[in-house]
Design an enzyme around this catalytic site. Sequence first.
Site, mmCIF file in Angstrom:
data_model
loop_
_atom_site.group_PDB
_atom_site.id
_atom_site.type_symbol
_atom_site.label_atom_id
_atom_site.label_comp_id
_atom_site.label_asym_id
_atom_site.label_seq_id
_atom_site.Cartn_x
_atom_site.Cartn_y
_atom_site.Cartn_z
ATOM 1 N N ARG A 245 1.276 -1.172 0.444
ATOM 2 C CA ARG A 245 -0.175 0.219 0.053
ATOM 3 C C ARG A 245 0.752 1.194 0.064
ATOM 4 O O ARG A 245 1.884 1.264 0.764
ATOM 5 C CB ARG A 245 -0.348 0.059 1.313
ATOM 6 C CG ARG A 245 -2.346 -0.826 1.066
ATOM 7 C CD ARG A 245 -3.034 -0.522 0.602
ATOM 8 N NE ARG A 245 -4.263 -1.707 -0.157
ATOM 9 C CZ ARG A 245 -4.302 -2.775 -0.811
ATOM 10 N NH1 ARG A 245 -3.024 -3.032 -0.887
ATOM 11 N NH2 ARG A 245 -5.650 -3.414 -0.432
ATOM 12 N N GLU A 274 -2.639 7.752 -4.555
ATOM 13 C CA GLU A 274 -3.374 6.649 -5.301
ATOM 14 C C GLU A 274 -5.075 7.514 -5.942
ATOM 15 O O GLU A 274 -5.913 7.765 -4.492
ATOM 16 C CB GLU A 274 -3.647 4.921 -5.196
ATOM 17 C CG GLU A 274 -2.990 3.931 -6.032
ATOM 18 C CD GLU A 274 -3.042 2.545 -5.502
ATOM 19 O OE1 GLU A 274 -2.211 3.047 -4.627
ATOM 20 O OE2 GLU A 274 -3.945 2.410 -6.007
ATOM 21 N N HIS A 292 -1.101 -0.804 -10.095
ATOM 22 C CA HIS A 292 -2.318 -1.173 -8.805
ATOM 23 C C HIS A 292 -2.145 -2.277 -9.727
ATOM 24 O O HIS A 292 -3.661 -2.509 -9.843
ATOM 25 C CB HIS A 292 -2.674 -0.380 -8.226
ATOM 26 C CG HIS A 292 -2.818 -0.733 -6.586
ATOM 27 N ND1 HIS A 292 -3.764 -0.032 -5.445
ATOM 28 C CD2 HIS A 292 -2.930 -2.199 -6.753
ATOM 29 C CE1 HIS A 292 -3.032 -1.300 -3.708
ATOM 30 N NE2 HIS A 292 -3.520 -1.958 -4.669
#
Length: 329
Positions: A245, A274, A292
Amino acid sequence: MSSETTDARVHVTFELPTGAAAELAATGLRTSVYAGPTGEPRSELLQNVQGASGLIALLSDRIDAELMDAAGPSLRVVANFAVGYDNVDVRAAAERGILVTNTPGVLDNATADLTLALLLATARRVVESDRFVRAGNPWQWEPDLFVGLDVSGGATLGIVGLGRIGMAVARRAAAFDLRIVATGSRASSAEAAALGIRPVELPELLASSDVVSLHCPLTAETRHLIGAAELRAMKPTAVLINTARGPIVDELALVEALRDGVIGAAGLDVYEWEPAVSPGLLTLPNVVTAPHIGSAGLATRERMGSLAVQNVAAVLAGQPAVTPVAVHA
Ligand code: GLV
């Protein structure tokens, strides 16, 4: 299906993979699906979730108290289409008797594959080389053309937060003859020992690793786990890989460290803000980026969808969830 589920509706914030969508249809549960471009706008989600008994959500959907209250007392299960669930307020869910589930175990290999892809691409400067050739630069074989870090035989990989995905990374790294050190409770397990993993604390991992790969969940404790001081503690040639993350890394500190040669390179699949990516990262040659896509394998995505559907169906039928997340006090 028990009678209490007859009227139950499941809201899905995205289009499930085909097989999983068929599985959901076969449950006989009523469904509503947000079919627009990915990312159901918050205002629509708050409306569409009203009266739903189950919710299948993306890691980019913020599932907080406001949303649970918008759903109302009918909501009994939130199935996150991801293994990470930092987007879900699990405490607010527990307070409302809502079960939260995730998708562990089905995406370890896909995520580990991408981790190795980023590791190799970054250490051996594959993307930089690709850009160089495509740009039509004149070249011939030269001893120092795009020389990078030797991965096989001797380099040390530090796995931060050894869990299922970290273990899958370690299995691959063992095939590359990497020495492996790791942090986390499983680093001292027999399974880790069998892979030759040495358990260490974070300071030793940072100081001794040629490649540092992050695999811990994002929690209050791991937010900015890697900041300016930790980057300075790494070797100047070190490669940082993040497929976990974004906010585990202080991204602005990372930009500076990469720019100033504090560390060697970074391979990133996730970002602090993000889907925004710090502009500083995009102009640096020693960074490889991906949007991602750690679990983005066709079969993997089907398995994630299937697990989410199984979780919702089980809970709404009064059965235990297949993969509930733990709620810590
Ligand atoms: C992806 O990042 C996931 O948590 O499944």
